[in-house]
Design an enzyme around this catalytic site. Structure first.
Site, PDB file in Angstrom:
ATOM      1  N   THR A   1     -94.433  15.389 -85.513  1.00 45.82           N
ATOM      2  CA  THR A   1     -93.532  16.025 -84.572  1.00 45.82           C
ATOM      3  C   THR A   1     -93.964  17.463 -84.367  1.00 45.82           C
ATOM      4  OG1 THR A   1     -91.632  14.779 -85.313  1.00 45.82           O
ATOM      5  CG2 THR A   1     -91.154  16.943 -84.472  1.00 45.82           C
TER       6      THR A   1
ATOM      7  N   ARG B   1     -85.390   3.189 -82.149  1.00 45.78           N
ATOM      8  CA  ARG B   1     -85.154   4.028 -83.328  1.00 45.78           C
ATOM      9  C   ARG B   1     -85.162   5.520 -82.941  1.00 45.78           C
ATOM     10  NH1 ARG B   1     -88.359   8.238 -85.802  1.00 45.78           N
ATOM     11  NH2 ARG B   1     -87.724   8.400 -87.956  1.00 45.78           N
TER      12      ARG B   1
ATOM     13  N   GLY C   1     -91.241  15.462 -90.202  1.00 43.59           N
ATOM     14  CA  GLY C   1     -91.427  14.638 -91.386  1.00 43.59           C
ATOM     15  C   GLY C   1     -90.661  13.342 -91.261  1.00 43.59           C
ATOM     16  N   HIS C   2     -90.345  12.775 -92.388  1.00 48.28           N
ATOM     17  CA  HIS C   2     -89.681  11.473 -92.402  1.00 48.28           C
ATOM     18  C   HIS C   2     -88.242  11.614 -91.905  1.00 48.28           C
ATOM     19  CE1 HIS C   2     -88.091   7.676 -93.939  1.00 48.28           C
ATOM     20  NE2 HIS C   2     -89.307   7.266 -93.632  1.00 48.28           N
TER      21      HIS C   2
ATOM     22  N   GLY D   1     -85.047   9.337 -84.772  1.00 45.09           N
ATOM     23  CA  GLY D   1     -85.090  10.061 -86.047  1.00 45.09           C
ATOM     24  C   GLY D   1     -84.289  11.343 -85.977  1.00 45.09           C
ATOM     25  N   ASP D   2     -84.704  12.318 -86.785  1.00 46.00           N
ATOM     26  CA  ASP D   2     -83.986  13.588 -86.895  1.00 46.00           C
ATOM     27  C   ASP D   2     -84.190  14.510 -85.701  1.00 46.00           C
ATOM     28  OD1 ASP D   2     -86.776  13.627 -87.834  1.00 46.00           O
ATOM     29  OD2 ASP D   2     -86.405  15.772 -88.082  1.00 46.00           O
TER      30      ASP D   2
HETATM   31  N1  ASP Z   1     -89.428  13.588 -87.659  1.00 47.32           N
HETATM   32  C1  ASP Z   1     -89.997  12.625 -86.772  1.00 47.32           C
HETATM   33  C2  ASP Z   1     -89.167  11.400 -86.747  1.00 47.32           C
HETATM   34  O1  ASP Z   1     -88.777  10.922 -87.804  1.00 47.32           O
HETATM   35  C3  ASP Z   1     -91.376  12.214 -87.136  1.00 47.32           C
HETATM   36  C4  ASP Z   1     -92.356  13.312 -87.274  1.00 47.32           C
HETATM   37  O2  ASP Z   1     -92.060  14.387 -87.786  1.00 47.32           O
HETATM   38  O3  ASP Z   1     -93.491  13.071 -86.855  1.00 47.32           O
HETATM   39  O4  ASP Z   1     -88.971  10.863 -85.688  1.00 47.32           O
END
Ligand code: ASP
Length: 296
Positions: free
Chosen positions: A157, A185, A209-210, A187-188
């Site tokens: 990201t 999906r 990140g995750h 994410g954050d």
């Molecule tokens: N944070 C992003 C997500 O989970 C992924 C990433 O940081 O690449 O969608």
């Protein structure tokens, strides 16, 4: 004291990830180019929102980063993207999730900023983008070869946080999400308090990140609550230490209301670029060890 100091600062990142030796130069060059686009805005007295959008648009256009062109592919082999922008002056938020077929998701988030809903997803986000003259493209035009080959989950990201010379703070993110994620999906990166936040009276933060882990610990909210007490860098480090409870790695960048920047990561690498009115030349690092070496 907030505002009218004439001080500006910009920090951005190209993702919490592993950077292969042959990709180091592209990561550095991309961050440098994005920093230049944002600092140009701030140096001429432009807004933090404009600077964050300008920086992220550069990163979205470069295939080396997982945002816009070159985004990670979901389990159906498609590019679905999330992006957000937050205005720390008004607390306005514009965000999009699981959006397909636009070149610059951050600019769709920008168009959402003054709207009533803070977040639109999927087909609704696409209709909004189309109706508001976003740059549309064939969804497959965002796919680059190396993403087809890569099976491991990428965390890259992009994000940026800026303080402008009027004391306004903005934070933004843009991502193709995690490789192989289920369709739909999110994410954050589109969720305030998780992947980003900005409030002029405190500061601003953006994470990578995750995404499930970052959301489960509400990382941005934790960092905002601790910036004043701990400073930007320690606030991020403490929040990210909570990732061990939920699994996954992450990196974060932040600016406090006085323009002090900080960054931290527990991923192998984290490409970061930074400049400010006090130190206008670009500083670029691929991990914290490089930063510490320069300091030492
Ligand atoms: N944070 C992003 C997500 O989970 C992924 C990433 O940081 O690449 O969608």
């Amino acid at each position: 004291m907030i505002g009218q100091t004439g001080r500006w600062a910009l920090i951005l990142h190209g993702g919490a990830k592993e950077i292969a030796p042959e990709e180091q130069e592209d990561n550095r060059a991309g961050c440098r180019q994005a920093l230049a686009a944002g600092t140009q805005v701030l140096e001429r007295g432009g807004s933090a929102i404009d600077a964050v959008e300008a920086s992220i648009r550069v990163l979205e256009a470069l295939p080396v980063f997982n945002a816009g062109l070159g985004s990670a592919l979901n389990s159906l082999g498609e590019v679905e993207m999330c992006a957000a922008l937050m205005d720390g002056n008004t607390l306005d938020i514009g965000a999009v999730g699981a959006l397909m077929g636009v070149r610059h998701p951050v600019s769709v988030a920008r168009k959402m900023l003054r709207e009533t809903p803070i977040l639109l997803v999927g087909g609704g986000a696409f209709m909004f983008a189309r109706d508001n003259h976003a740059e549309l493209c064939d969804p497959s035009a965002l796919i680059v070869e190396k993403r087809k080959e890569s099976l491991e989950a990428l965390h890259d990201t992009v994000g940026a946080v800026a303080l402008d010379s009027s004391g306004n703070i903005a934070a933004g993110t843009s991502t193709g999400g995690l490789t192989g994620a289920l369709k739909g999906r999110m994410g954050d990166s589109a969720m305030p308090g998780c992947g980003y936040y900005a409030d002029n009276s405190i500061g601003g933060v953006a994470l990578s990140g995750h995404g499930e882990g970052i959301a489960r610990i509400a990382a941005a909210a934790q960092i905002m609550a601790a910036i004043e007490r701990d400073g930007a860098e320690d606030a991020i480090a403490k929040a990210l230490s909570q990732m061990s409870r939920v699994g996954g790695d992450a990196g974060g960048i932040a600016i406090d209301k006085a323009g002090r920047t900080g960054w931290w990561h527990n991923s192998p690498s984290f490409a970061v670029a930074m400049a400010s009115s006090d130190s206008p030349e670009a500083n670029i690092w691929l991990n914290k060890q490089e930063d510490t070496k320069q300091d030492g």
